[in-house]
Design a protein around this motif. Structure first.
Motif: not given
Length: 134
Positions: A33-50
């Motif tokens: 959730k945008g800390r200023k806009s309040g809008k939802l923002v989706t970002t693709p990110l590299i991940y790994q399980r832990f």
């Protein structure tokens, strides 16, 4: 190769059939959730399980400032995550100093450039732990 909004759109439309496997690694979608806009923002990110959790790195390619998605989750740690067709709520937290070295090594194994990004910047690049919320 998918990037940005197109990456998010194709991933969502195909339940990750397109976009999960990317550039010899794996990608999830993180919605903050945008800390200023309040809008939802989706970002693709590299991940790994832990264990039961998922790790992502707030590297921004070694830029001097944290990425916006990281600033957003500091303000609101309740996030949404999509891994392939699995969509779930999670609580995001920055890895503790005691656990970060092992987590960092896990992420560098999947994306070796993280070490280079850390050398490029004076800020400590955070590892973020995404813990599923039931």
């Amino acid at each position: 190769m998918l990037y940005g909004k197109e990456h998010v759109r194709r991933y969502q439309e195909t339940d990750g059939a397109e976009g999960h496997d990317w550039n010899n690694t794996t990608v999830l979608l993180l919605t903050t959730k945008g800390r200023k806009s309040g809008k939802l923002v989706t970002t693709p990110l590299i991940y790994q399980r832990f264990g039961d959790d998922y790790l992502v790195v707030a590297s921004k390619g070694g830029a001097p400032d944290h990425p916006l998605w990281y600033k957003n989750l500091l303000a609101e740690p309740e996030v949404e995550v999509q891994v392939k067709a699995d969509r779930f709520r999670a609580r995001a937290r920055t890895a503790e100093p005691s656990e970060k070295p092992e987590m960092w090594r896990t992420m560098v194994r999947t994306w070796p450039d993280y070490d280079e990004y850390q050398q490029k910047t004076d800020r400590e690049i955070p590892v973020v732990v995404l813990e599923r919320v039931n």
